[in-house]
Design a protein around this motif. Sequence first.
Motif, PDB file in Angstrom:
ATOM      1  N   VAL A  46       0.862  -1.183   0.000  1.00  0.00           N
ATOM      2  CA  VAL A  46       0.000   0.000   0.000  1.00  0.00           C
ATOM      3  C   VAL A  46       0.895   1.227   0.000  1.00  0.00           C
ATOM      4  O   VAL A  46       1.749   1.384   0.879  1.00  0.00           O
ATOM      5  N   GLY A  47       0.731   2.074  -1.017  1.00  0.00           N
ATOM      6  CA  GLY A  47       1.562   3.277  -1.097  1.00  0.00           C
ATOM      7  C   GLY A  47       0.710   4.531  -1.121  1.00  0.00           C
ATOM      8  O   GLY A  47      -0.518   4.466  -1.212  1.00  0.00           O
ATOM      9  N   GLU A  48       1.392   5.653  -1.011  1.00  0.00           N
ATOM     10  CA  GLU A  48       0.687   6.936  -1.120  1.00  0.00           C
ATOM     11  C   GLU A  48       0.385   7.194  -2.592  1.00  0.00           C
ATOM     12  O   GLU A  48       1.235   6.959  -3.445  1.00  0.00           O
ATOM     13  N   SER A  49      -0.806   7.685  -2.898  1.00  0.00           N
ATOM     14  CA  SER A  49      -1.075   8.139  -4.268  1.00  0.00           C
ATOM     15  C   SER A  49      -0.242   9.399  -4.487  1.00  0.00           C
ATOM     16  O   SER A  49      -0.090  10.207  -3.567  1.00  0.00           O
ATOM     17  N   SER A  50       0.286   9.567  -5.697  1.00  0.00           N
ATOM     18  CA  SER A  50       1.074  10.765  -5.972  1.00  0.00           C
ATOM     19  C   SER A  50       0.147  11.987  -6.010  1.00  0.00           C
ATOM     20  O   SER A  50      -0.710  12.102  -6.883  1.00  0.00           O
TER      21      SER A  50
END
Length: 620
Positions: free
Chosen positions: A20-24
């Motif tokens: 799970v990553g941050e949306s740009s």
Amino acid sequence: MYGWTGKTLFIDLSRGKLVVGESSRENLKLYLGGRGIGSRILYESTSPDVDPYSPDNSLIFSVGPLVGTRFPGSGRYSVTAKSPLTGILGDANSGGYFGPELKYAGFDAVVIRGRAEKPVYIMIVDGEAEIRDASDLWGLDTWETEDRIRESTSPGVKVACIGPAGENLVRYAGIVNEKYRLAARTGVGAVMGSKRLKAVAVSGEGMVEAADIGRFEEVCDKASELIMEAPGYEYFSKYGTPSIVDRALLAGRISTRNRQTSIFPEGELLSAEELDSKYKVKDRACFACLIHCSNYARVMSGSKCVGGEGPEYETLVCLGSNCWNSDLASIIEMNELCNRLGLDTISTGGTIAWAMECYEKGIITREDTGGLDILWGDSEVMIELIKMIARREGFGDILAEGCARAARKFGEEASRYAMHVKGMELPAVEVRGAKGFGLGLAVASRGADHLRALVNFELIGYPPELGEKLYGSPDSVDPLSIRGKAPMVKYHEDLGAVLDSAIACKYTFFTFYTLSAELLAEALSHLTGVDFTVEKMMRVGERIVNLERHYNNLHGITRKDDQLPRRLLEEPLPEGRLKGQTVELEPMLDEYYKIRGWTSEGIVPKEKLLELEIKVKGER
Ligand code: SF4
């Protein structure tokens, strides 16, 4: 973040890894979400040498800031991948309820790469995800798949899945959610099949936060009022898209016999009234939509009752008049079959119509078809062919390639009858009677597509003064004129890209034309807290169109590919009100490229990319 969830899920199926990553944030502001963010991620993650069926292709499910809110028509999601049908940018968009659920589950986008060793499905619940075994689902149709997943998880789970067509890499396989809604075009379902991914299931209890909920709600109320007060609302919401069949019949503009003519003598049998009075059971709507354009229809087939949502206008023409088929009950049955198997009805119908014409002309023989007579209007043969296509069985294996590839096996004359642009089959509209649509189909970034520039404006009968004011020519309101069509297509493409990315259904804007760009910009501003002036918002749309064109340029797409089938350019319509019409494409292309700031060969120059803040891959 307001409007967006701020989270993107990255999945590598080869390694079984989920992150799970941050949306740009930068990309969300520049490309909004949905189609825009999908195109950006595809551009960054795939190069021209990536085969669409390679594990290195990306498959991106994405939603936008409006998705899951009360804004009318905001129940959609987008799927992006390099297309196995066209070899260039591919995407498809679907309604229903899956999109909002993905957002409530906590994600702006899910980016899937790699290929699983054995069939799997992805389960996403409230910000968490896992890859699950789907061996027992492989081979099931989409309805069975959805039922099984819901039975083994929870009845409220929303499922987007592929059927046998996607598993068997039919190049125009789609992704089906809630049984009747398809992300249909460009073969995104086949990309999913190539990754051995049977389904994505989502469930979430999250909500969408607005920067200014009071003012956002006011805009939603206003939008709803404007839609419901629009002239034509009652009619369209009663009959849905099949009402377009009636209008096309009246105008003598219904694609017939693989577009050999635009007159279908038995067209009344496919009319909205016929569907409504004989087969319709009820209306259906996507999430947060008060148009409810979908008809739920049932029919007996032998001892079985078949049907469901649809058939839509596109299906009625592509599996109906264009195959010389006036048996509406058979189209309802074929529609269910395509939904279950996971097939795009436009490409399926277009490919079958091509085969029928080639059979008529002796280019395809019984030897080629394995003994089947592929005769115009034979709905039983059509049903058989649809099953064979999904299974890639016998002659169906050739048709599963789409009409452009299939035609190459039968020589030059066969290619002449393949009605496609850039490898994708033409939608229903007869563009010799709607020249703006003709230009739109020729330049659309995903091949022959009526939705990139849904220029219904030219078909409504608006006064010439309005055409002059908006598109610089009073003749632009005339569907047979080519004047003013380039700016009309550009405007609809740019606003359409915003709608596909925000996401709101284009029918809410381009059916009645009572919702404005100003209203959309206001909604986005109050929702996200980002100050979207109309100018800034339209620039987002322009940026998306240019990024997609740049991606396609990198894949060798230029003016030579922005073409229509020769039939539409050179063969005048033989009868009816449109007798003598062809599409005069080249002057429209010249004007369109000029307005876009592209070269006369249709290439986006570097200065244009810079002007639109499109970061070129590999450059800082
Ligand atoms: S107009 Fe039709 S397709 Fe669009 S959101 Fe409403 S019901 Fe769905």
